[in-house]
Write a protein that holds these residues in place. Structure first.
Motif, PDB file in Angstrom:
ATOM      1  N   UNK A 273       1.038  -1.674   0.253  1.00 51.61           N
ATOM      2  CA  UNK A 273       0.161  -0.083  -0.188  1.00 51.61           C
ATOM      3  C   UNK A 273       1.022   1.385  -0.233  1.00 51.61           C
ATOM      4  N   UNK A 274       0.605   2.391  -0.981  1.00 54.02           N
ATOM      5  CA  UNK A 274       1.499   3.263  -1.211  1.00 54.02           C
ATOM      6  C   UNK A 274       0.559   5.080  -0.586  1.00 54.02           C
ATOM      7  N   UNK A 275      -0.505   4.624  -0.094  1.00 51.64           N
ATOM      8  CA  UNK A 275      -1.683   5.117  -0.787  1.00 51.64           C
ATOM      9  C   UNK A 275      -1.890   6.634   0.392  1.00 51.64           C
ATOM     10  N   UNK A 276      -1.978   7.450   0.408  1.00 46.46           N
ATOM     11  CA  UNK A 276      -2.091   8.507   1.355  1.00 46.46           C
ATOM     12  C   UNK A 276      -1.828   8.445   3.276  1.00 46.46           C
ATOM     13  N   UNK A 306       4.027  -5.195  -6.546  1.00 45.79           N
ATOM     14  CA  UNK A 306       2.717  -4.392  -6.502  1.00 45.79           C
ATOM     15  C   UNK A 306       2.638  -3.901  -6.070  1.00 45.79           C
ATOM     16  N   UNK A 307       2.790  -2.241  -6.325  1.00 48.56           N
ATOM     17  CA  UNK A 307       2.606  -1.148  -5.495  1.00 48.56           C
ATOM     18  C   UNK A 307       1.495  -0.318  -5.668  1.00 48.56           C
ATOM     19  N   UNK A 308       0.491   0.022  -4.586  1.00 55.92           N
ATOM     20  CA  UNK A 308      -0.896   0.344  -5.206  1.00 55.92           C
ATOM     21  C   UNK A 308      -1.427   1.468  -4.192  1.00 55.92           C
ATOM     22  N   UNK A 309      -2.471   2.281  -4.942  1.00 57.12           N
ATOM     23  CA  UNK A 309      -3.109   2.556  -4.324  1.00 57.12           C
ATOM     24  C   UNK A 309      -4.338   3.278  -5.086  1.00 57.12           C
ATOM     25  N   UNK A 310      -4.807   4.705  -5.929  1.00 59.69           N
ATOM     26  CA  UNK A 310      -5.952   3.779  -6.415  1.00 59.69           C
ATOM     27  C   UNK A 310      -6.138   3.597  -7.914  1.00 59.69           C
ATOM     28  N   UNK A 311      -3.781   3.606  -7.920  1.00 67.56           N
ATOM     29  CA  UNK A 311      -3.540   3.022  -9.263  1.00 67.56           C
ATOM     30  C   UNK A 311      -2.506   1.411  -8.544  1.00 67.56           C
ATOM     31  N   UNK A 312      -2.807   1.050  -9.612  1.00 67.80           N
ATOM     32  CA  UNK A 312      -2.022  -0.282  -9.839  1.00 67.80           C
ATOM     33  C   UNK A 312      -0.488  -0.869 -10.494  1.00 67.80           C
ATOM     34  N   UNK A 313       0.494  -0.623  -9.443  1.00 67.78           N
ATOM     35  CA  UNK A 313       1.681  -0.519 -10.613  1.00 67.78           C
ATOM     36  C   UNK A 313       1.773  -1.531  -9.962  1.00 67.78           C
ATOM     37  N   UNK A 314       2.929  -2.286 -10.391  1.00 67.77           N
ATOM     38  CA  UNK A 314       3.503  -3.650 -10.756  1.00 67.77           C
ATOM     39  C   UNK A 314       5.166  -3.197 -11.642  1.00 67.77           C
ATOM     40  N   UNK A 315       5.835  -4.150 -10.550  1.00 65.40           N
ATOM     41  CA  UNK A 315       7.277  -3.395 -10.665  1.00 65.40           C
ATOM     42  C   UNK A 315       8.232  -4.391 -11.960  1.00 65.40           C
ATOM     43  N   UNK A 316       7.400  -5.532 -12.133  1.00 69.48           N
ATOM     44  CA  UNK A 316       7.711  -5.984 -13.575  1.00 69.48           C
ATOM     45  C   UNK A 316       6.550  -7.500 -13.491  1.00 69.48           C
ATOM     46  N   UNK A 371       2.647 -20.872  -4.222  1.00 69.66           N
ATOM     47  CA  UNK A 371       2.682 -19.262  -4.129  1.00 69.66           C
ATOM     48  C   UNK A 371       2.087 -18.959  -2.463  1.00 69.66           C
ATOM     49  N   UNK A 372       2.198 -17.970  -2.951  1.00 68.58           N
ATOM     50  CA  UNK A 372       1.821 -17.263  -1.666  1.00 68.58           C
ATOM     51  C   UNK A 372       1.726 -15.662  -2.086  1.00 68.58           C
ATOM     52  N   UNK A 373       1.126 -14.912  -1.266  1.00 68.68           N
ATOM     53  CA  UNK A 373       0.706 -12.985  -1.874  1.00 68.68           C
ATOM     54  C   UNK A 373       1.100 -12.967  -0.017  1.00 68.68           C
ATOM     55  N   UNK A 374       1.563 -11.308  -0.260  1.00 74.60           N
ATOM     56  CA  UNK A 374       1.885 -11.110   1.387  1.00 74.60           C
ATOM     57  C   UNK A 374       1.175  -9.664   1.116  1.00 74.60           C
ATOM     58  N   UNK A 375       0.900  -9.450   1.630  1.00 70.95           N
ATOM     59  CA  UNK A 375      -0.142  -7.487   1.625  1.00 70.95           C
ATOM     60  C   UNK A 375      -0.316  -6.267   2.557  1.00 70.95           C
ATOM     61  N   UNK A 376       0.669  -5.992   2.685  1.00 73.27           N
ATOM     62  CA  UNK A 376       0.871  -5.136   3.314  1.00 73.27           C
ATOM     63  C   UNK A 376       0.522  -3.496   3.488  1.00 73.27           C
ATOM     64  N   UNK A 377      -0.868  -3.362   4.346  1.00 70.14           N
ATOM     65  CA  UNK A 377      -1.472  -1.769   4.239  1.00 70.14           C
ATOM     66  C   UNK A 377      -2.485  -1.838   5.453  1.00 70.14           C
ATOM     67  N   UNK A 378      -2.484  -0.716   5.216  1.00 67.77           N
ATOM     68  CA  UNK A 378      -3.895   0.314   6.578  1.00 67.77           C
ATOM     69  C   UNK A 378      -5.166   0.226   5.906  1.00 67.77           C
ATOM     70  N   UNK A 379      -6.042  -0.167   5.146  1.00 68.07           N
ATOM     71  CA  UNK A 379      -6.405   0.150   4.488  1.00 68.07           C
ATOM     72  C   UNK A 379      -8.190  -0.665   5.637  1.00 68.07           C
ATOM     73  N   UNK A 380      -9.046   0.001   4.895  1.00 63.61           N
ATOM     74  CA  UNK A 380     -10.039  -0.191   5.798  1.00 63.61           C
ATOM     75  C   UNK A 380     -10.898  -1.510   5.095  1.00 63.61           C
ATOM     76  N   UNK A 381     -12.275  -2.508   6.111  1.00 57.24           N
ATOM     77  CA  UNK A 381     -12.843  -3.157   5.436  1.00 57.24           C
ATOM     78  C   UNK A 381     -13.906  -2.620   3.986  1.00 57.24           C
ATOM     79  N   UNK A 382     -13.999  -3.908   3.217  1.00 54.35           N
ATOM     80  CA  UNK A 382     -14.803  -3.369   1.557  1.00 54.35           C
ATOM     81  C   UNK A 382     -14.923  -5.029   1.675  1.00 54.35           C
ATOM     82  N   UNK A 383     -16.002  -5.346   1.795  1.00 54.03           N
ATOM     83  CA  UNK A 383     -16.712  -6.728   1.278  1.00 54.03           C
ATOM     84  C   UNK A 383     -16.546  -7.353   0.305  1.00 54.03           C
ATOM     85  N   UNK A 384     -16.708  -6.660  -0.782  1.00 55.88           N
ATOM     86  CA  UNK A 384     -16.630  -7.185  -1.871  1.00 55.88           C
ATOM     87  C   UNK A 384     -15.092  -7.693  -2.072  1.00 55.88           C
TER      88      UNK A 384
END
Length: 812
Positions: A273-276, A306-316, A371-384
């Motif tokens: 996560x790289x949001x504000x 992968x970096x993300x805010x409201x846009x998605x930016x993969x390294x490769x 295969x594994x994904x490691x998500x780092x965020x301070x984000x909020x709940x969205x049920x979807x």
């Protein structure tokens, strides 16, 4: 942690601290912690006795820090030969019993505060002059193996000398004990010999019992030098590749951690996560942690970023083998991460899933790899997000979620991780956050087995705890327990390619009578309850059955779990009638003082009638329904200031309020303010979730408007504003409880969203509603905590919307 508090005095054991001007009036006769471990299942009893030497009665607080993974199983108090024992009841039944008693007299609740590894238990009791009290607390937990060892942690901070102080641990491991290490952060060369260890093949005894003189900071000092953590670490011998099975009275437990297995290659996507909201220290620590983690990625592994805010930016656009050249390039990439934009967790995680799936399909990844994904965020709940991610992963990879900061929606991340064979961890916003991130990665960096399925004879066992695991990591252990259909078994076959060794406790420890009862049955119950609690986020029918079964077992085995509470009856004293105390089990990251209201609580979805009477100071109250608690505060800005109270862009709802000044000005020039005008903008097609606007008239102050949120469930998860915050959920952590200026109103320190606030426990006037009152507008930080917005006009909207809205304007 044990603790006592005497009026304005505070004594604390096992985080024992005592800060007081009247220390001579209370004598601590003894403090003992006895931990018995039988096959990794720890049974801890904390006992302490104190004498009130004063000529009048005094209130004494007992506090204990216990591990978050533990369940309290017993609490009792002995006062003048009378024993008061806690009883575990279903949570709602316990609450009703508590509230019924409280409505007829004054009492206090148990304080529970949550930290990283520990949570706090606290209780007070009034002790007559020249009398003593003995507190006994028991809890149980299964020790988790990490990095090849088990850990028993005891927190100690006496700040006073203790007459008879003792820590004792007895460890019984039929497999044999490989090593035992006991140390403490406060141990000097002089105190080191006091830690006594006796280790045989399958038993260990550790004790620490300093005398009064040995506890002193200096020969003439009364202060104690014992201050820190007492830690015991050990591991067991592992001869069998299929693990070890132990049988006691018809129940078995199987420990599976085969030695000398080669690691499996892994393919890991880091989603950052790289949001504000990640700006500042969080971003700096995330960059530093990623640099360290990337440097440790095994050369045979594959990785992506992968970096993300409201846009998605993969390294490769594809995963890359962790060669030295590729790692160096990736480190340069993460060093340039800077905060920007909003938060789009959904698309970021879905992108990571698709990259792994595409590389699998195109055979770019090793066939025998995980295969594994490691998500780092301070984000909020969205049920979807939960639904989309679970569907996309399809059980074919593991998702680990790291929640950064106190205000992260941890429960959302926890559910999403468990749905996808992973775990969630909270990363505490502190100076060691980089080490926390690195430490978590180290735990999952070396998978040894994938899709581990332990099978047992169908005709010989039933009531198995989970026995299918997505992965086994280096240094960890898989534990399965169950009930035997047949007690007499010569061979216990396990389908992992052979036969595990079976141990009969009667042979190894004939004199011990299973140490503390039928521990294998209790261990089985402990694991089963945990499994059932984790099932509660699944489909409704399964959730209902799991909850009912978990409740039944919690009551049968007297475990204080999220479904039960322990009620203890306080003795009647000359200062007041008897009354119950109630202890709850916290969920991760939630802390509160549990104290029932004198005559009912105001819930956000209740009928409007009880809420008519809560007007008055404090001005604002934000309910925390899931915590059965509330925050309250005043915000006295200049008269005429316009606050945004509710802002819900999803449904187009806006509520603004303008303040008016009081009729009287205080001698110090302070002007109290109230709401004199309120404007509500509601779309025509939306049922109004805000249905009460009440004028309040008083001869002493300005007439003002009372505003209430009744049907708040109609608001969307994106709601903000002063009164919309409760919809977002506010994780609070309360600690350092201390006497306030008024005995009935204790002070404390609250940690919320990275801020530290001074608070007092009060009853809101007009209606006896308990809440944490935040002093001095939070000393400036409350605005940031609650995201309070000041707007320039009553009809000023804070989003762009073309939808037509109804306008309601109330003016006194």
């Amino acid at each position: 942690m044990f603790a006592f508090q005497v009026s304005r005095s505070l004594i604390c054991y096992q985080c024992m601290y005592f800060v007081a001007h009247s220390v001579q009036m209370v004598e601590v006769l003894s403090v003992k912690l006895h931990c018995t471990v039988a096959s990794r299942f720890a049974h801890t009893v904390m006992t302490s006795t104190a004498l009130n030497k004063a000529n009048s009665s005094q209130e004494i607080f007992f506090e204990v820090d216990l591990p978050k993974t533990a369940f309290i199983t017993n609490f009792s108090m002995e006062i003048e030969g009378q024993i008061y024992v806690g009883v575990v009841n279903e949570k709602e039944q316990a609450k009703k019993q508590y509230e019924k008693a409280v409505s007829s007299g004054r009492t206090a609740g148990l304080v529970k505060a949550s930290g990283r590894k520990m949570e706090k238990f606290s209780v007070s009791v009034n002790i007559a002059a020249k009398s003593n009290v003995t507190f006994i607390l028991t809890y149980e937990e299964l020790l988790q193996r990490k990095f090849g060892k088990y850990e028993i942690l005891t927190r100690i901070n006496p700040k006073q000398l203790v007459q008879n102080f003792q820590i004792v641990a007895d460890i019984y491991e039929p497999q044999g004990i490989a090593f035992v290490d006991a140390h403490a952060t406060f141990l000097s060369n002089e105190l080191l010999p006091l830690v006594e260890k006796t280790v045989t093949d399958n038993k260990a005894h550790i004790s620490f019992s300093p005398t009064l003189d040995q506890q002193r900071k200096c020969p003439e000092c009364d202060g104690s030098l014992i201050n820190g953590d007492f830690i015991i670490k050990y591991d067991v011998k592992r001869a069998s590749s299929l693990g070890d099975i132990q049988i006691v009275n018809g129940y078995f437990v199987h420990f599976f951690a085969p030695p000398d297995l080669p690691r499996i290659r892994k393919n890991v996507m880091f989603v950052i996560d790289r949001s504000w909201s990640m700006s500042g220290t969080r971003m700096v620590q995330s960059r530093l942690a990623m640099e360290s983690i990337l440097s440790d990625v095994h050369p045979e592994d594959y990785f992506g970023i992968i970096l993300f805010d409201d846009r998605i930016e993969p390294w490769k656009e594809s995963l890359t083998k962790a060669t030295e050249e590729n790692v160096d390039e990736a480190i340069k990439f993460v060093r340039q991460i800077s905060p920007r934009g909003a938060t789009n967790i959904n698309d970021a995680v879905i992108k990571a899933i698709h990259m792994l799936q595409d590389d699998r399909r195109n055979k770019k990844l090793p066939e025998r790899s995980v295969d594994m994904i490691i998500l780092l965020t301070d984000g909020i709940n969205l049920q979807r997000i939960q639904q989309n991610v679970c569907k996309a992963i399809g059980g074919n990879m593991t998702l680990f979620c790291l929640g950064f900061g106190d205000d992260v929606d941890y429960s959302f991340l926890d559910v999403m991780a468990k749905q996808n064979n992973g775990v969630a961890r909270r990363i505490y916003e502190a100076s060691d956050a980089t080490l926390q991130l690195q430490g978590f990665y180290d735990e999952v960096a070396s998978p040894l087995l994938s899709a581990v399925d332990l099978r047992y004879p169908d005709n010989a066992v039933d009531s198995l705890t989970p026995h299918h695991f997505s992965q086994l990591f280096n240094g960890s252990e898989i534990v399965v327990a169950g009930r035997l259909s047949e007690n007499d078994m010569d061979n216990f076959l396990v389908e992992v390619q052979g036969e595990a060794s079976v141990t009969d406790w009667d042979v190894i420890y004939p004199e011990k009578d299973y140490i503390f009862g039928d521990f294998t049955e209790r261990l089985w119950a402990y694991l089963t309850i945990q499994q059932l609690l984790e099932t509660r986020f699944e489909q409704m029918e399964k959730k209902s059955n799991a909850t009912a079964k978990a409740l039944e077992m919690s009551l049968k085995y007297s475990f204080v779990t999220p479904l039960t509470s322990m009620v203890v009856t306080k003795p009647e004293t000359e200062d007041g009638p008897s009354g119950p105390l109630i202890a709850d089990k916290l969920t991760e990251g939630v802390s509160y003082l549990h104290s029932a209201p004198q005559s009912g609580f105001i819930g956000s979805n209740l009928a409007p009638h009880p809420t008519y009477f809560v007007d008055g100071d404090p001005h604002f109250m934000i309910e925390l329904p899931e915590r059965e608690d509330a925050l309250c505060f005043n915000i006295n800005d200049s008269p005429g200031t316009i606050f945004n109270l509710v802002k819900d862009p999803s449904i187009g709802l806006l509520v603004n309020g303008q303040t008016i000044g009081d009729k009287m000005v205080a001698p110090d020039g302070k002007v109290n303010t109230y709401f004199g005008r309120l404007v509500i903008l509601i779309p025509p097609s939306t049922p109004s979730p805000l249905s009460l606007l009440t004028p309040v008239c008083t001869p002493y102050h300005q007439d003002y408007l009372g505003f209430y949120t009744l049907d708040s469930h109609l608001l969307s998860p994106s709601v903000h504003g002063l009164l919309g915050n409760e919809q977002q959920g506010i994780n609070i952590e309360v600690g350092d409880l201390r006497p306030g200026e008024v005995p009935e109103k204790p002070d404390a320190t609250m940690y919320v969203k990275g801020h530290q606030l001074n608070v007092t426990r009060i009853l809101k006037r007009g209606k006896n509603v308990p809440c944490w009152f935040i002093h001095s507008n939070g000393t400036g930080s409350l605005m940031a905590v609650l995201k309070i917005t000041i707007v320039s006009g009553l009809f000023k909207t804070v989003w762009t919307s073309s939808r037509q809205a109804h306008q309601y304007c109330g003016t006194v």
